[in-house]
Design a protein around this motif. Structure first.
Motif, PDB file in Angstrom:
ATOM      1  N   THR B  33       1.120  -0.708   0.631  1.00  0.00           N
ATOM      2  CA  THR B  33       0.063   0.034  -0.088  1.00  0.00           C
ATOM      3  C   THR B  33       1.016   1.438   0.240  1.00  0.00           C
ATOM      4  OG1 THR B  33      -2.221   0.963   0.862  1.00  0.00           O
ATOM      5  CG2 THR B  33      -0.090   0.235   2.473  1.00  0.00           C
ATOM      6  N   GLN B  91       0.604  -5.545   5.504  1.00  0.00           N
ATOM      7  CA  GLN B  91       0.006  -3.988   6.610  1.00  0.00           C
ATOM      8  C   GLN B  91       0.756  -3.253   6.749  1.00  0.00           C
ATOM      9  OE1 GLN B  91      -2.830  -2.481   7.660  1.00  0.00           O
ATOM     10  NE2 GLN B  91      -4.441  -4.143   6.614  1.00  0.00           N
ATOM     11  N   PRO B  92       1.346  -2.131   6.605  1.00  0.00           N
ATOM     12  CA  PRO B  92       1.880  -0.981   7.527  1.00  0.00           C
ATOM     13  C   PRO B  92       1.936  -1.328   8.985  1.00  0.00           C
ATOM     14  CG  PRO B  92       0.111   0.179   6.090  1.00  0.00           C
ATOM     15  CD  PRO B  92      -0.344  -1.477   6.240  1.00  0.00           C
ATOM     16  N   ASP B 125      -0.510 -12.738   8.061  1.00  0.00           N
ATOM     17  CA  ASP B 125      -1.509 -12.253   7.341  1.00  0.00           C
ATOM     18  C   ASP B 125      -0.796 -12.581   6.141  1.00  0.00           C
ATOM     19  OD1 ASP B 125      -3.252 -11.396   5.788  1.00  0.00           O
ATOM     20  OD2 ASP B 125      -3.815 -10.097   6.205  1.00  0.00           O
ATOM     21  N   GLU B 160      -4.421  -5.816   0.781  1.00  0.00           N
ATOM     22  CA  GLU B 160      -4.197  -4.718   2.235  1.00  0.00           C
ATOM     23  C   GLU B 160      -5.055  -3.631   1.838  1.00  0.00           C
ATOM     24  OE1 GLU B 160      -4.242  -6.298   4.492  1.00  0.00           O
ATOM     25  OE2 GLU B 160      -3.509  -7.884   4.738  1.00  0.00           O
ATOM     26  N   SER B 161      -4.385  -3.613   0.004  1.00  0.00           N
ATOM     27  CA  SER B 161      -5.259  -2.211  -0.741  1.00  0.00           C
ATOM     28  C   SER B 161      -6.107  -2.466  -1.397  1.00  0.00           C
ATOM     29  CB  SER B 161      -3.908  -1.662  -1.220  1.00  0.00           C
ATOM     30  OG  SER B 161      -3.711  -2.298  -2.003  1.00  0.00           O
ATOM     31  N   HIS B 367     -12.233   4.167  -2.131  1.00  0.00           N
ATOM     32  CA  HIS B 367     -10.943   2.387  -1.822  1.00  0.00           C
ATOM     33  C   HIS B 367     -11.592   1.171  -1.855  1.00  0.00           C
ATOM     34  CE1 HIS B 367      -7.442   5.013  -0.348  1.00  0.00           C
ATOM     35  NE2 HIS B 367      -8.428   6.312  -0.258  1.00  0.00           N
ATOM     36  N   HIS B 433      -2.898  -6.548  11.098  1.00  0.00           N
ATOM     37  CA  HIS B 433      -3.029  -5.564  10.781  1.00  0.00           C
ATOM     38  C   HIS B 433      -2.877  -4.987  11.831  1.00  0.00           C
ATOM     39  CE1 HIS B 433      -6.001  -5.809   7.195  1.00  0.00           C
ATOM     40  NE2 HIS B 433      -4.973  -6.829   7.535  1.00  0.00           N
TER      41      HIS B 433
END
Lengths: 460, 460
Positions: B33, B91-92, B125, B160-161, B367, B433
């Motif tokens: 992302t 994820q970030p 994940d 994830e995005s 999004h 996450h």
């Protein structure tokens, strides 16, 4: 024979050099609120200290536990004693990408025919304003070798972050600071042609609140629908700060707020400031202020509540399906009349806590609390300054209320028993605290001339 | 004679090596992302491609306009054709300071007696889950030289995005991707001992909204009390997303949501999950879900609304007395049943716009929008997989609904007419996450063994 004409001529001749000095000071990024700029902030203090020393002041940096205070004295036995206050710290510059010119590389430019400004963070607030006073001193000393008053100068570095250490410093050094009158140059004019003396200032309570729900960030797919979300909790509380009439709902908030007199209302009506005129300059049409009150009342004499910042959860590019553990907001209140800042801070915290479910918590950081102040509009000093300003600008100087807060004026009154005269040359479009701050050269130049005149009449 | 015992023994013996492979993959920070990680994200794709190629797959990276897709085939004429889907993006990792171990330096450790985990972003994940499948293939091929099914593997980098480019890719390559059945390993178990097949997934609408008031940031002392503050406007709108019963108030939002049957309600009641039990693990006591609905219904079969992020004004240290020009929030909705994601996105935007005064504007970024899906719980493939899982874990594998969203399952159904079998080994405390994501070694190891069993029964 009056030396004033010679002093004023010298200020006229010296304008370019005075602009160069101001630029040098603006170039030092003294963002006092950000520890990353601590060295620069101290450098800005030292720059002013050295300048005042060169003018014959006994000038030093005094430690406060936070940013240092510039303190300078030039005594004249038998003359009235005046204390000048200003600040050398400036607001943060974000969002940087909205600045047309570098905030710390000032530019002099013409923004309308015949209207020149100097740009930069602090160009007005408060470096430009402080330098109007210092330049008046420089010219007066150059022409007369002396000042008409005994003068103490205090210029602090924490005004933009709530002056946390100043009251303690004033208290601890009361004997050294006590004077007959304080002067502050951190306020505005009525408009570009009309000078003003600010006779009342709002106080301030500034609080930071953090709401915590779960003990970690959560996946919204696993916990969504059941786990409390602190952003919703915080938004729900913020939404209750005001009712549908714009009135602030915190219990006891309006205690100590006086209703305006009919004469005040008539004055406001005479000034005829419309919402379209005042808000049009920033792209808005309608005031969100309290219904049934005039715009000037809303912005000058009523207390306010604004959330100055909010953050929580994922704020980067794209998406993250997170339920945050925490969400935070910075909330400030402008106070008027006899509102008690400490009672309001406590009432605010209670207001938030009462709205929390029992497994959700709130923590607070207090960033400052100061009461509103009002100065007598018929004191001899104010009347003298008013006459001097009227002489300089060719228009009657008016007394106004300001929506802003200068807590030190309240401290001077309560700690030193001293009244304050608030004279400044800022304009509504100076963008203080915003990108592209500027100061009109007319403010800078005629501001210097105004102070030269005021110094003469205060010493007479 | 069945080769299964030998395959399972090989998986047992190979566990440490398989953990080392997973670690190597986790070490590549494929935060799809965030454009700053584009090179790493592609490197993670290439790592998997090379691994699949080493297993005899025809494997390539295919461009999508965004992050590449790993696509691999190993055909077995006459055998059932299965499509496996996973994702290699993660994820970030913010807030980074809450991680005990570096998110990209996985550690194997014991978190309770006899309970080992591997840590890191993507540990569960979806890198850990994908590798349960890949390790099953590796062992099967090593023992038998072949696979029991014809297999296509698609592993994307934008899950994830919001998988923006995946539907287009699936559509454009429908012939190549079409199979008899899709397998996805991106879901969870019921608990640490009880395997589960996810039979329904919530859909998602993810929107970003930015409220603009004045055309610049303002000084709250000059404009406070009159100028609209976008943080208050945004908070006021967020506060209206749900009523006091927890019901989402956006008009038409519940269109297409079916009420549970009595038998479903009885099943939920039998599982007996309490708020204290489910929310206690994250430090909360009470569900904020819709009143009058059971916890399991709230988190599995009801649609939700969560603000995933909010920001505006000054968010640094200390104070700034600013009224911001803009404030923003990221808002996501989990959808169920026949809720129409496009209608809901439009209704959300209208809901916000209707609450704006006429000189305040809102802008939106979409999004992603995907419907919920449900898979038949009595298909032969599901029953076979259920039996295999029950065999491996020694407990009956149950069918569950998941609160999460895997939009690709809906795409497989609508674009390729193909059902999906959702088998995964994640646990509620995996912190996907969140900081400190982990994957239990029991999930990783018995997950590999589960897939080895499922492949055999699907090929039979």
């Amino acid at each position: 024979m009056s030396k004033l004409p010679a002093i004023l001529s010298r200020l006229d001749a010296d304008l370019d050099a005075s602009l160069a000095r101001l630029s040098t000071w603006i170039e030092i990024p003294s963002i006092g609120t950000d520890p990353a700029y601590n060295a620069d902030t101290r450098r800005a203090a030292e720059w002013l200290r050295a300048d005042l020393e060169s003018l014959g002041f006994e000038a030093s940096l005094r430690e406060t536990g936070g940013q240092p205070v510039v303190l300078a004295h030039r005594r004249k036995p038998g003359a009235p004693h005046v204390l000048f206050y200003g600040h050398y710290d400036v607001q943060p510059v974000d969002p940087l990408n909205l600045w047309v010119d570098d905030p710390f590389k000032p530019v002099v430019k013409e923004i309308a025919p015949g209207r020149k400004v100097i740009t930069g963070r602090g160009a007005c607030d408060d470096k430009g304003q402080v330098m109007t006073f210092v330049e008046a001193l420089r010219a007066t000393l150059a022409e007369t070798g002396d000042l008409p008053v005994s003068l103490t100068i205090i210029v602090e570095g924490e005004e933009e972050s709530g002056s946390a250490n100043l009251p303690g410093f004033v208290k601890a050094n009361a004997e050294e600071l006590k004077a007959d009158l304080a002067l502050i140059c951190d306020t505005g004019m009525w408009d570009r042609e009309t000078p003003a003396i600010t006779a009342s200032l709002r106080g301030m309570v500034y609080q930071e609140v953090t709401i915590t729900c779960a003990d970690r960030d959560l996946h919204s797919g696993l916990f969504g629908g059941a786990a409390a979300n602190p952003i919703h909790v915080l938004a729900g509380i913020i939404a209750q700060f005001k009712d549908e009439t714009g009135r602030i709902t915190i219990p006891g908030f309006y205690d100590g707020v006086e209703e305006p007199t009919n004469s005040q209302k008539a004055d406001w009506a005479d000034l005829g400031l419309t919402e379209a005129e005042f808000l049009g300059q920033i792209g808005l049409k309608h005031s969100i202020g309290e219904k049934g009150r005039m715009l000037l009342e809303q912005i000058q004499s009523r207390p306010t509540c604004d959330v100055n910042g909010i953050w929580g959860g994922y704020t980067g590019e794209g998406t993250k399906t997170v339920i945050a553990s925490k969400a935070s907001a910075k909330v400030s209140f402008r106070l008027v009349g006899k509102q008690d800042p400490h009672k309001i801070a406590a009432a605010f915290q209670q207001f938030v806590r009462e709205r929390l479910p029992d497994d959700i918590s709130a923590e607070f950081i207090a960033h400052g609390a100061s009461p509103a102040i009002a100065v007598p509009v018929d004191s001899p000093a104010l009347l003298k300054a008013q006459a001097a300003l009227t002489e300089e600008w060719g228009r009657k100087a008016i007394t106004i209320g300001s929506g802003g807060s200068i807590p030190v004026a309240a401290d001077f009154k309560s700690l030193l028993g001293m009244d304050t005269l608030l004279v400044g040359f800022g304009l509504d479009d100076d963008r203080v605290h915003s990108p592209n701050e500027k100061y009109d050269l007319s403010s800078f130049h005629k501001g210097q001339r105004s102070w030269a005149r005021i110094l003469q009449v205060l010493g007479a």
